[in-house]
Design an enzyme around this catalytic site. Structure first.
Site, PDB file in Angstrom:
ATOM      1  N   SER A 231       0.851  -1.194   0.000  1.00 11.83           N
ATOM      2  CA  SER A 231       0.000   0.000   0.000  1.00 11.83           C
ATOM      3  C   SER A 231       0.882   1.237   0.000  1.00 11.83           C
ATOM      4  O   SER A 231       2.027   1.204   0.465  1.00 11.83           O
ATOM      5  CB  SER A 231      -0.875   0.029   1.257  1.00 11.83           C
ATOM      6  OG  SER A 231      -1.452   1.303   1.441  1.00 11.83           O
ATOM      7  N   TYR A 244      -1.983  -0.932  10.509  1.00  8.06           N
ATOM      8  CA  TYR A 244      -2.050  -1.378   9.105  1.00  8.06           C
ATOM      9  C   TYR A 244      -0.822  -0.887   8.330  1.00  8.06           C
ATOM     10  O   TYR A 244      -0.191  -1.652   7.589  1.00  8.06           O
ATOM     11  CB  TYR A 244      -3.342  -0.840   8.492  1.00  8.06           C
ATOM     12  CG  TYR A 244      -3.487  -1.041   7.004  1.00  8.06           C
ATOM     13  CD1 TYR A 244      -3.985  -2.237   6.487  1.00  8.06           C
ATOM     14  CD2 TYR A 244      -3.161  -0.025   6.103  1.00  8.06           C
ATOM     15  CE1 TYR A 244      -4.139  -2.416   5.114  1.00  8.06           C
ATOM     16  CE2 TYR A 244      -3.314  -0.187   4.731  1.00  8.06           C
ATOM     17  CZ  TYR A 244      -3.804  -1.381   4.247  1.00  8.06           C
ATOM     18  OH  TYR A 244      -3.961  -1.556   2.890  1.00  8.06           O
TER      19      TYR A 244
HETATM   20  P1  NAD Z   1     -11.081  -6.411  -0.039  1.00  6.32           P
HETATM   21  O1  NAD Z   1     -11.856  -6.284   1.203  1.00  6.32           O
HETATM   22  O2  NAD Z   1     -11.829  -6.631  -1.296  1.00  6.32           O
HETATM   23  O3  NAD Z   1     -10.018  -7.579   0.093  1.00  6.32           O
HETATM   24  C1  NAD Z   1      -9.441  -7.981   1.292  1.00  6.32           C
HETATM   25  C2  NAD Z   1      -9.731  -9.455   1.462  1.00  6.32           C
HETATM   26  O4  NAD Z   1      -8.952  -9.944   2.555  1.00  6.32           O
HETATM   27  C3  NAD Z   1     -11.165  -9.804   1.793  1.00  6.32           C
HETATM   28  O5  NAD Z   1     -11.932 -10.010   0.650  1.00  6.32           O
HETATM   29  C4  NAD Z   1     -11.017 -11.078   2.609  1.00  6.32           C
HETATM   30  O6  NAD Z   1     -11.354 -12.201   1.836  1.00  6.32           O
HETATM   31  C5  NAD Z   1      -9.544 -11.148   2.924  1.00  6.32           C
HETATM   32  N1  NAD Z   1      -9.299 -11.415   4.343  1.00  6.32           N
HETATM   33  C6  NAD Z   1      -9.254 -10.532   5.363  1.00  6.32           C
HETATM   34  N2  NAD Z   1      -9.001 -11.176   6.510  1.00  6.32           N
HETATM   35  C7  NAD Z   1      -8.869 -12.492   6.205  1.00  6.32           C
HETATM   36  C8  NAD Z   1      -8.584 -13.653   6.970  1.00  6.32           C
HETATM   37  N3  NAD Z   1      -8.381 -13.607   8.294  1.00  6.32           N
HETATM   38  N4  NAD Z   1      -8.543 -14.839   6.328  1.00  6.32           N
HETATM   39  C9  NAD Z   1      -8.753 -14.918   4.982  1.00  6.32           C
HETATM   40  N5  NAD Z   1      -9.003 -13.841   4.223  1.00  6.32           N
HETATM   41  C10 NAD Z   1      -9.061 -12.645   4.828  1.00  6.32           C
HETATM   42  O7  NAD Z   1     -10.200  -5.087  -0.135  1.00  6.32           O
HETATM   43  P2  NAD Z   1      -8.998  -4.660  -1.113  1.00  6.32           P
HETATM   44  O8  NAD Z   1      -8.845  -3.212  -0.918  1.00  6.32           O
HETATM   45  O9  NAD Z   1      -9.179  -5.190  -2.470  1.00  6.32           O
HETATM   46  O10 NAD Z   1      -7.743  -5.326  -0.421  1.00  6.32           O
HETATM   47  C11 NAD Z   1      -6.799  -6.092  -1.141  1.00  6.32           C
HETATM   48  C12 NAD Z   1      -5.404  -5.625  -0.805  1.00  6.32           C
HETATM   49  O11 NAD Z   1      -5.221  -4.298  -1.268  1.00  6.32           O
HETATM   50  C13 NAD Z   1      -5.046  -5.596   0.670  1.00  6.32           C
HETATM   51  O12 NAD Z   1      -3.751  -6.128   0.849  1.00  6.32           O
HETATM   52  C14 NAD Z   1      -5.031  -4.126   1.017  1.00  6.32           C
HETATM   53  O13 NAD Z   1      -4.160  -3.835   2.072  1.00  6.32           O
HETATM   54  C15 NAD Z   1      -4.525  -3.571  -0.290  1.00  6.32           C
HETATM   55  N6  NAD Z   1      -4.739  -2.139  -0.470  1.00  6.32           N
HETATM   56  C16 NAD Z   1      -5.999  -1.654  -0.618  1.00  6.32           C
HETATM   57  C17 NAD Z   1      -6.164  -0.291  -0.801  1.00  6.32           C
HETATM   58  C18 NAD Z   1      -7.514   0.316  -0.986  1.00  6.32           C
HETATM   59  O14 NAD Z   1      -7.607   1.554  -0.962  1.00  6.32           O
HETATM   60  N7  NAD Z   1      -8.563  -0.459  -1.155  1.00  6.32           N
HETATM   61  C19 NAD Z   1      -5.056   0.556  -0.826  1.00  6.32           C
HETATM   62  C20 NAD Z   1      -3.791   0.023  -0.666  1.00  6.32           C
HETATM   63  C21 NAD Z   1      -3.655  -1.325  -0.493  1.00  6.32           C
END
Ligand code: NAD
Ligand code: MG
Length: 339
Positions: A231, A244
């Protein structure tokens, strides 16, 4: 030429949204749900010349929240993960991928793109996300590829090992591992980060990445790719997600160090560092109400990214054409100019 999709395409996207809702969450469906289309229409791809400012929803967003883990199908607007637009060109033909958090958001966009590029795909998610996961499986199968659904909690080391084994067995091997699942819970004061929250954030975002990679490495062939979702918070942390942000810095150190170690096995390791992306992570406690309403405004583009805007990065990092790319972090931050 206009870069705004015609009304008919917008309607298609809404129709797809209804598909996710139909898979078990109808009781809580917002009024906008319509009858789902039987199959996904053939992907059309974005206009060849598209102004990035005119694409996708902009803030202010409707304030909304869901209990964790939030469902993609209940978001308003529903994230665009390339369901109607990502077009593949066989860049990953015959490859076999495991993607954690592949049910929604960024992992879902990678899963759909991988399948349309010719890969078989296993996804992991939590039991509560079964309806989102089944919808992703439908897209993978409609692309003519094998979809493997393996729900389970990544905070358990034994499950991480089982997940890798089951993915390998059901896919007939593994050559792409995407550690993408994460937990994020905003707290405006450091004192409010409980021991339980800290543990959940660390285990999901850091420990699981170690455990999955340890389980997979002995089986990955030369040419395999490991991709970790980091991130912008790794380097430019927000003050209300300190736990985080620390895990995301750990993700990047892991990528840079492991890349040096495992190139001896012919394995590449890279990271993706998104800025603000419109995903369930944000509505399931990841943002404060105000943070959600104005989500994406601080970027030069003035809006959050949609997961589909990251799909080609995950494809590129997995593809054999990136054979000189390892130990890198790919930023996708809407113009902030990092890393
Ligand atoms: P998202 O909620 O769609 O995906 C996160 C997923 O993590 C969930 O769908 C869930 O299945 C999984 N998860 C969480 N805890 C879990 C557990 N204990 N066991 C199994 N699965 C688990 O959200 P996203 O934003 O697509 O996140 C994906 C990645 O992107 C993450 O690593 C997040 O840190 C990163 N990210 C997101 C953003 C943003 O703004 N959305 C920004 C930077 C980084
Ligand atoms: Mg999810």
């Amino acid at each position: 030429m206009t870069d705004t999709p015609p009304a008919s395409r917008r309607d298609l996207v809404r129709g797809l949204a209804a598909t996710g809702l139909a898979a078990g969450t109808l009781a809580a469906a917002p009024a906008r749900a319509q009858a789902p289309p039987a199959t996904t229409p053939a992907p059309t791809g974005p206009a060849l010349l598209a102004d990035p400012r005119g694409r996708f929803p902009k803030p202010p967003f409707k304030v909304q929240s869901q209990p964790w883990p939030a469902l993609q199908s209940r978001m308003d607007p529903i994230p665009d993960c390339g369901e109607t637009s990502y077009r593949g060109s066989n860049r990953l033909a015959g490859r076999r991928a495991l993607i954690t958090g592949g049910d929604s958001g960024i992992g879902r966009a990678a899963a759909i793109a991988y399948a349309r590029e010719g890969a078989d795909v296993a996804i992991n998610y939590l039991d509560a996300e079964q309806s989102d996961a089944e919808d992703v499986a439908r897209h993978i199968r409609e692309a003519g590829r094998k979809a493997v659904l393996i729900p389970g909690d990544l905070r358990e080391q034994a499950f991480c090992a089982r997940l890798v084994d089951q993915a390998r067995e059901q896919l007939g091997g593994l050559d792409i591992l995407v550690s993408n699942a994460a937990y994020q819970h905003a707290q405006t004061r450091l004192a409010d980060i409980s021991a339980e929250q800290l543990d959940q954030t660390m285990k999901t975002n850091v420990y699981a990445m170690f455990w999955l990679t340890q389980a997979a490495l002995p089986h990955l062939p030369p040419g395999a790719a490991i991709i970790v979702t980091s991130s912008v918070n790794a380097d430019r942390p927000s003050e209300n997600i300190i736990d985080y942000a620390c895990t995301k810095a750990a993700n990047e150190a892991f990528v840079r160090a492991l890349a040096k170690q495992v190139i001896a096995q012919g394995i590449r390791v890279n990271g993706v560092a998104p800025g603000p992306f419109w995903t369930p992570l944000q509505v399931g406690g990841g943002q404060t109400e105000e943070g959600l309403r104005t989500f994406g405004t601080t970027t030069p583009l003035g809006r959050p990214g949609q997961p589909v805007e990251l799909a080609s990065v995950y494809v590129e990092l997995a593809a054999a054409t990136s054979s000189y790319t390892t130990g890198q972090i790919y930023g996708q931050t809407g113009g902030v100019g990092w890393p």
